[in-house]
Design a protein around this motif. Structure first.
Motif, mmCIF file in Angstrom:
data_model
loop_
_atom_site.group_PDB
_atom_site.id
_atom_site.type_symbol
_atom_site.label_atom_id
_atom_site.label_comp_id
_atom_site.label_asym_id
_atom_site.label_seq_id
_atom_site.Cartn_x
_atom_site.Cartn_y
_atom_site.Cartn_z
ATOM 1 N N ALA A 1 0.836 -1.194 0.000
ATOM 2 C CA ALA A 1 0.000 0.000 0.000
ATOM 3 C C ALA A 1 0.877 1.252 0.000
ATOM 4 O O ALA A 1 1.886 1.310 0.700
ATOM 5 C CB ALA A 1 -0.911 0.005 1.219
ATOM 6 N N PRO A 2 0.527 2.251 -0.800
ATOM 7 C CA PRO A 2 1.339 3.482 -0.814
ATOM 8 C C PRO A 2 1.231 4.199 0.522
ATOM 9 O O PRO A 2 0.198 4.140 1.198
ATOM 10 C CB PRO A 2 0.708 4.302 -1.943
ATOM 11 N N PRO A 3 2.286 4.895 0.933
ATOM 12 C CA PRO A 3 2.236 5.619 2.212
ATOM 13 C C PRO A 3 1.253 6.778 2.138
ATOM 14 O O PRO A 3 1.034 7.370 1.077
ATOM 15 C CB PRO A 3 3.675 6.117 2.385
ATOM 16 N N LEU A 4 0.649 7.090 3.268
ATOM 17 C CA LEU A 4 -0.267 8.234 3.306
ATOM 18 C C LEU A 4 0.482 9.551 3.129
ATOM 19 O O LEU A 4 -0.025 10.494 2.524
ATOM 20 C CB LEU A 4 -1.031 8.247 4.632
ATOM 21 N N TYR A 5 1.694 9.581 3.703
ATOM 22 C CA TYR A 5 2.527 10.782 3.606
ATOM 23 C C TYR A 5 3.879 10.375 3.024
ATOM 24 O O TYR A 5 4.844 10.125 3.755
ATOM 25 C CB TYR A 5 2.718 11.421 4.985
ATOM 26 N N PRO A 6 3.984 10.313 1.707
ATOM 27 C CA PRO A 6 5.278 9.960 1.120
ATOM 28 C C PRO A 6 6.318 11.057 1.387
ATOM 29 O O PRO A 6 5.978 12.218 1.643
ATOM 30 C CB PRO A 6 4.971 9.851 -0.372
ATOM 31 N N ALA A 7 7.575 10.684 1.329
ATOM 32 C CA ALA A 7 8.641 11.672 1.472
ATOM 33 C C ALA A 7 8.425 12.776 0.433
ATOM 34 O O ALA A 7 8.096 12.515 -0.724
ATOM 35 C CB ALA A 7 9.999 11.003 1.258
ATOM 36 N N GLY A 8 8.591 14.013 0.877
ATOM 37 C CA GLY A 8 8.341 15.159 0.007
ATOM 38 C C GLY A 8 6.987 15.788 0.215
ATOM 39 O O GLY A 8 6.706 16.868 -0.325
ATOM 40 N N THR A 9 6.133 15.146 1.023
ATOM 41 C CA THR A 9 4.818 15.716 1.319
ATOM 42 C C THR A 9 4.970 16.933 2.247
ATOM 43 O O THR A 9 5.758 16.912 3.184
ATOM 44 C CB THR A 9 3.921 14.672 2.001
ATOM 45 N N VAL A 10 4.193 17.963 1.966
ATOM 46 C CA VAL A 10 4.125 19.134 2.843
ATOM 47 C C VAL A 10 2.722 19.153 3.447
ATOM 48 O O VAL A 10 1.726 19.052 2.721
ATOM 49 C CB VAL A 10 4.401 20.439 2.081
ATOM 50 N N ALA A 11 2.642 19.238 4.765
ATOM 51 C CA ALA A 11 1.360 19.173 5.455
ATOM 52 C C ALA A 11 1.322 20.188 6.592
ATOM 53 O O ALA A 11 2.363 20.600 7.113
ATOM 54 C CB ALA A 11 1.118 17.763 6.005
ATOM 55 N N MET A 12 0.110 20.591 6.961
ATOM 56 C CA MET A 12 -0.069 21.497 8.096
ATOM 57 C C MET A 12 -0.055 20.699 9.401
ATOM 58 O O MET A 12 -0.438 19.519 9.429
ATOM 59 C CB MET A 12 -1.390 22.256 7.996
ATOM 60 N N MET A 13 0.359 21.372 10.469
ATOM 61 C CA MET A 13 0.292 20.777 11.799
ATOM 62 C C MET A 13 -0.398 21.773 12.722
ATOM 63 O O MET A 13 0.169 22.810 13.079
ATOM 64 C CB MET A 13 1.679 20.433 12.339
ATOM 65 N N PHE B 1 10.651 13.818 5.219
ATOM 66 C CA PHE B 1 11.856 13.265 4.576
ATOM 67 C C PHE B 1 11.819 11.745 4.563
ATOM 68 O O PHE B 1 12.727 11.089 4.036
ATOM 69 C CB PHE B 1 13.134 13.767 5.275
ATOM 70 N N ARG B 2 10.751 11.175 5.142
ATOM 71 C CA ARG B 2 10.590 9.720 5.179
ATOM 72 C C ARG B 2 9.121 9.399 4.977
ATOM 73 O O ARG B 2 8.229 10.149 5.411
ATOM 74 C CB ARG B 2 11.078 9.196 6.533
ATOM 75 N N ASP B 3 8.838 8.290 4.277
ATOM 76 C CA ASP B 3 7.448 7.867 4.106
ATOM 77 C C ASP B 3 6.819 7.611 5.472
ATOM 78 O O ASP B 3 7.459 7.050 6.381
ATOM 79 C CB ASP B 3 7.380 6.576 3.279
ATOM 80 N N TYR B 4 5.547 8.006 5.592
ATOM 81 C CA TYR B 4 4.872 7.835 6.878
ATOM 82 C C TYR B 4 3.422 7.438 6.645
ATOM 83 O O TYR B 4 2.709 8.026 5.827
ATOM 84 C CB TYR B 4 4.927 9.137 7.676
ATOM 85 N N THR B 5 2.978 6.431 7.383
ATOM 86 C CA THR B 5 1.588 5.982 7.357
ATOM 87 C C THR B 5 1.115 5.778 8.792
ATOM 88 O O THR B 5 1.876 5.290 9.636
ATOM 89 C CB THR B 5 1.438 4.669 6.562
ATOM 90 N N THR B 6 -0.115 6.164 9.039
ATOM 91 C CA THR B 6 -0.691 5.997 10.365
ATOM 92 C C THR B 6 -2.149 5.595 10.236
ATOM 93 O O THR B 6 -2.799 5.912 9.228
ATOM 94 C CB THR B 6 -0.587 7.305 11.180
ATOM 95 N N ALA B 7 -2.654 4.887 11.225
ATOM 96 C CA ALA B 7 -4.051 4.456 11.174
ATOM 97 C C ALA B 7 -5.004 5.631 11.350
ATOM 98 O O ALA B 7 -6.165 5.555 10.943
ATOM 99 C CB ALA B 7 -4.309 3.397 12.249
ATOM 100 N N GLU B 8 -4.535 6.704 11.974
ATOM 101 C CA GLU B 8 -5.381 7.874 12.210
ATOM 102 C C GLU B 8 -4.679 9.144 11.714
ATOM 103 O O GLU B 8 -4.087 9.893 12.509
ATOM 104 C CB GLU B 8 -5.715 8.000 13.701
ATOM 105 N N VAL C 1 18.036 18.459 0.409
ATOM 106 C CA VAL C 1 18.324 19.327 1.552
ATOM 107 C C VAL C 1 17.481 18.890 2.752
ATOM 108 O O VAL C 1 17.971 18.818 3.886
ATOM 109 C CB VAL C 1 18.047 20.800 1.199
ATOM 110 N N VAL C 2 16.196 18.585 2.486
ATOM 111 C CA VAL C 2 15.311 18.126 3.559
ATOM 112 C C VAL C 2 15.835 16.808 4.139
ATOM 113 O O VAL C 2 15.856 16.625 5.372
ATOM 114 C CB VAL C 2 13.869 17.943 3.036
ATOM 115 N N ASP C 3 16.267 15.908 3.268
ATOM 116 C CA ASP C 3 16.785 14.611 3.728
ATOM 117 C C ASP C 3 18.018 14.795 4.611
ATOM 118 O O ASP C 3 18.183 14.111 5.626
ATOM 119 C CB ASP C 3 17.126 13.728 2.526
ATOM 120 N N THR C 4 18.888 15.717 4.225
ATOM 121 C CA THR C 4 20.102 15.968 5.013
ATOM 122 C C THR C 4 19.756 16.532 6.382
ATOM 123 O O THR C 4 20.324 16.115 7.408
ATOM 124 C CB THR C 4 21.025 16.943 4.260
ATOM 125 N N ILE C 5 18.810 17.452 6.418
ATOM 126 C CA ILE C 5 18.384 18.016 7.704
ATOM 127 C C ILE C 5 17.780 16.925 8.582
ATOM 128 O O ILE C 5 17.975 16.896 9.804
ATOM 129 C CB ILE C 5 17.371 19.148 7.478
#
Length: 294
Positions: A187-199, A214-221, A236-240
């Motif tokens: 299954a593709p990640p919900l937040y693939p690396a390179g995604t920009v999202a609000m918090m 900078f890393r793929d991320y998936t969560t149930a919620e 640059v993001v990956d290095t940071i």
């Protein structure tokens, strides 16, 4: 022979007759005019009365309030009593682009600029907020204050505390749908690396803080609304993301050991995808048999 006095009396009589005739004619004309005006006024009253009786003067409340529809709702926050908030006014509620993208350029002290395409179709209010805040230099000379356990760089807080933001909030847009606790391996990640999202703090009350993964991320919620994608500078993001972290002063070892400073953040003009070509009038493509090819 008539005397001169008789002639004078006759002339005077004739003059008087002529004056009386003119006065009578004038009176008849005035009466005709008055009768015509009265008839016209009566007809006008009948027409207006009929129009009123049929509801012609009734106004639809929606018509009285007609105007551009509101696209975004900005909830004011009391910046006067909260030093972590910065008074910046609010963006427009109506003049908000809702299609296409806007380029956002983040220049840091860590290398080449990071460029992002803001998604105006799925997150128009986030795009409008970034444009409003960048126009006031809100993000300039602020630090990205956290490297999160989800694998993202957290930026956009001018106070550097995690509690800062502008004097308004807005609701979530474009939050990925929830997935099962055990998603399929492919299954593709919900937040693939390179995604920009609000918090938002709390979640759903978005302000200025944003994540760059900078890393793929998936969560149930899922709770982070996606607002764009990195188009350049992901290295640059990956290095940071690989930086050492230290205590942020609140007992969490999440602050980059080396300051990640946003020197400037700018938002460009709206761009739209080119329309699909109209093939209805295109000449038919010749088949191999039609051209003599085999």
């Amino acid at each position: 022979m008539a005397s001169s006095k008789d002639r004078q009396r006759k002339l005077a009589r004739a003059k008087l007759d002529r004056q009386m005739a003119r006065r009578a004619a004038g009176l008849r004309r005035r009466r005709r005019i008055q009768a015509g005006v009265g008839a016209a006024a009566a007809l006008l009253l009948i027409v207006v009365g009929s129009f009123w009786a049929l509801g012609g003067f009734d106004r639809d409340p929606e018509e009285e309030q007609a105007g551009p529809p509101e696209v975004c709702t900005w909830t004011p926050q009391n910046a006067a009593n909260n030093p972590s908030l910065k008074e910046v006014g609010t963006p427009s509620t109506t003049d908000v682009p809702t299609t296409g993208t806007r380029p956002m350029t983040i220049t840091t002290n860590q290398g080449a600029p990071i460029t992002v395409d803001l998604d105006l179709t799925n997150a128009p209010c986030a795009g409008a907020s970034f444009a409003h805040l960048s126009g006031q230099g809100f993000f300039d000379n602020t630090t990205c204050h956290e490297i999160t356990e989800e694998g993202a760089l957290l930026c956009g807080d001018h106070s550097g505390t995690g509690a800062g933001g502008p004097s308004y909030t807005f609701f979530n847009e474009n939050v990925p749908p929830a997935v099962s606790a055990s998603p399929a391996p492919d299954a593709p990640p919900l937040y693939p690396a390179g995604t920009v999202a609000m918090m938002g703090t709390p979640p759903g009350a978005n302000g200025s803080q944003f994540l760059i993964f900078f890393r793929d991320y998936t969560t149930a919620e899922p709770m982070y609304p996606i607002v764009g994608r990195v188009t350049a500078g992901q290295d640059v993001v990956d290095t940071i993301g690989k930086m050492e972290t230290v205590d942020n002063g609140m007992g969490a070892k999440v602050k980059p050991a080396t300051d990640v400073l946003i020197q400037s953040l700018t938002v460009g003009e709206v761009t739209t995808a080119p329309p699909a070509p109209d093939l209805t009038d295109a000449p038919p493509t010749a088949s191999p048999s039609a051209t003599g090819q085999s």
